[in-house]
Design an enzyme around this catalytic site. Structure first.
Site, PDB file in Angstrom:
ATOM      1  N   ILE A 193       3.321 -14.116  55.532  1.00 59.58           N
ATOM      2  CA  ILE A 193       3.901 -13.967  56.814  1.00 59.58           C
ATOM      3  C   ILE A 193       5.551 -12.477  56.575  1.00 59.58           C
ATOM      4  CG2 ILE A 193       3.670 -16.283  58.313  1.00 59.58           C
ATOM      5  CD1 ILE A 193       6.884 -17.002  56.706  1.00 59.58           C
ATOM      6  N   ASP A 194       5.399 -12.369  57.774  1.00 59.03           N
ATOM      7  CA  ASP A 194       6.395 -11.083  57.719  1.00 59.03           C
ATOM      8  C   ASP A 194       7.765 -11.639  57.591  1.00 59.03           C
ATOM      9  OD1 ASP A 194       4.360  -9.329  59.286  1.00 59.03           O
ATOM     10  OD2 ASP A 194       5.214  -9.909  61.118  1.00 59.03           O
ATOM     11  N   LYS A 195       8.113 -10.523  57.141  1.00 55.73           N
ATOM     12  CA  LYS A 195       9.759 -10.413  56.419  1.00 55.73           C
ATOM     13  C   LYS A 195      10.352 -11.146  57.745  1.00 55.73           C
ATOM     14  CE  LYS A 195      13.469  -7.671  55.103  1.00 55.73           C
ATOM     15  NZ  LYS A 195      13.861  -6.197  54.953  1.00 55.73           N
ATOM     16  N   THR A 230       9.838 -12.864  59.442  1.00 53.85           N
ATOM     17  CA  THR A 230       9.489 -14.523  60.676  1.00 53.85           C
ATOM     18  C   THR A 230       9.948 -15.448  59.888  1.00 53.85           C
ATOM     19  OG1 THR A 230       7.704 -12.899  61.773  1.00 53.85           O
ATOM     20  CG2 THR A 230       7.324 -15.177  61.304  1.00 53.85           C
ATOM     21  N   ARG A 244       2.971 -10.112  67.643  1.00 54.44           N
ATOM     22  CA  ARG A 244       4.293  -9.719  68.141  1.00 54.44           C
ATOM     23  C   ARG A 244       3.770  -8.698  69.095  1.00 54.44           C
ATOM     24  NH1 ARG A 244       7.259  -8.120  61.855  1.00 54.44           N
ATOM     25  NH2 ARG A 244       8.101  -6.493  64.194  1.00 54.44           N
TER      26      ARG A 244
END
EC number: 5.4.99.-
Length: 334
Positions: A166-168, A170, A267
């Site tokens: 998962i994104d940094k 998030t 996003r």
């Protein structure tokens, strides 16, 4: 190009422009794309560096690749200062990355579940999942190596045990495999889209529909190759389902379920339908106040999968981060 599909009414209650799949994060192999009209006339080294921004390669490194013949234009070798033209086919044979030495680090982990095969953690916002250029330490992998010491080796020394990411920016649930059997099983579940992933997001604006689906392909943003956008050029199908949980006049709390897993998918899709995520540093723009958020209001709150050894269906949940909870409290009581 498909667009958002909405179901129900607003009154109901509800519980790459390049042909690169960045979510695969391949460390080597051939990457091919076509130069667009907006990039015509750019130097070859500059163009390739920007095109491969997600791989975090430097311009000097790209120049070395060009000189070694790893970069071609229309099948022919080129020079770093050569110019690209609209319609040119660029091909880069990306060398296998030299493994980083991922070292165990005593970093606290919020472990939600763990057994001999799999570990599930609640990742804090701001923590990178695995080492990469610019993030050689302080990652989830460094922490897992210290905590587990027995992660699956399928992804090599840079990403041991990592099945998904998962994104940094998030927060939320992330799983890792502790042996190769578990890794293979979990990876197959992701491939079949059978892993349950539910996210919670606070977005700008009043989403008028109680629930709906955004079915819109995602590829590289032609104006900024570090970002992604809905586009029908060099893209891959991306599907996000959403349901409204609460409305606050100028903000909406959503539950989202991923059917596909493209980079920055939620996003990008939220920006696309005109409701970017509160505090999103890349796609939020200047849509409104951040409500005291220390980052983006996107949380991977539910994760479910079939246990690779027992066959049992497991489902886990993680509470919202404090600042997101405080933002919601502020909206509810204002």
């Amino acid at each position: 190009m498909k667009k958002a599909v909405f179901d129900g009414s607003g009154d109901e209650e509800a519980p790459d422009a390049l042909a690169i799949d960045a979510s695969d994060e391949e460390e080597g192999g051939r990457i091919v794309w076509t130069v667009g009209p907006d990039q015509a006339g750019e130097r070859a080294d500059k163009h390739v560096t920007e095109a491969l921004a997600d791989l975090s390669v430097s311009r000097s490194q790209v120049q070395d690749w060009i000189r070694s013949g790893a970069v071609t234009i229309n099948g022919q070798s080129c020079k770093p200062n050569g110019k690209v033209a609209a319609g040119d086919e660029l091909a880069v044979d990306v060398p296998e990355a030299e493994p980083l030495e991922s070292l165990p680090e005593d970093i606290p982990l919020n472990v939600v579940y763990e057994d001999a095969d799999v570990i599930v953690i609640d990742k804090p916002r701001g923590m990178v999942v695995h080492p990469a250029v610019g993030h050689a330490s302080g990652t989830v992998v460094n922490a897992l190596l210290y905590h587990c010491r027995d992660l699956s080796g399928i992804n090599g020394t840079m990403r041991p045990g990592i099945v998904h990411r998962i994104d940094k920016d998030t927060s939320g649930l992330l799983m890792a495999a502790k042996n190769d059997l578990a890794h293979a099983s979990l990876a197959e579940q992701f491939k079949e889209h059978s892993v349950l992933r539910r996210y919670y997001a606070l977005v700008y604006g009043n989403v008028p529909h109680a629930k709906g689906t955004v079915d819109a392909p995602i590829g590289r943003d032609k104006n900024d190759r570090k970002m992604f956008a809905v586009t029908d050029k060099g893209s891959k199908r991306a599907v996000t389902h959403f349901a409204v949980l609460e409305r606050f006049d100028d903000y909406t709390l959503l539950e989202l379920r991923l059917e596909t897993g493209r980079t920055h998918q939620i996003r990008v899709h939220m920006k696309y339908i005109g409701h970017p995520i509160v505090g999103d540093p890349m796609y939020g723009g200047r849509a409104g106040r951040t409500l005291g958020m220390q980052g983006q209001a996107l949380h991977a709150g539910v994760l479910g999968f079939v246990h690779p050894r027992t066959g049992e269906t497991l489902e886990f949940s993680a509470p919202l981060p404090d600042d997101m909870e405080q933002a919601l409290h502020s909206l509810r009581t204002r």
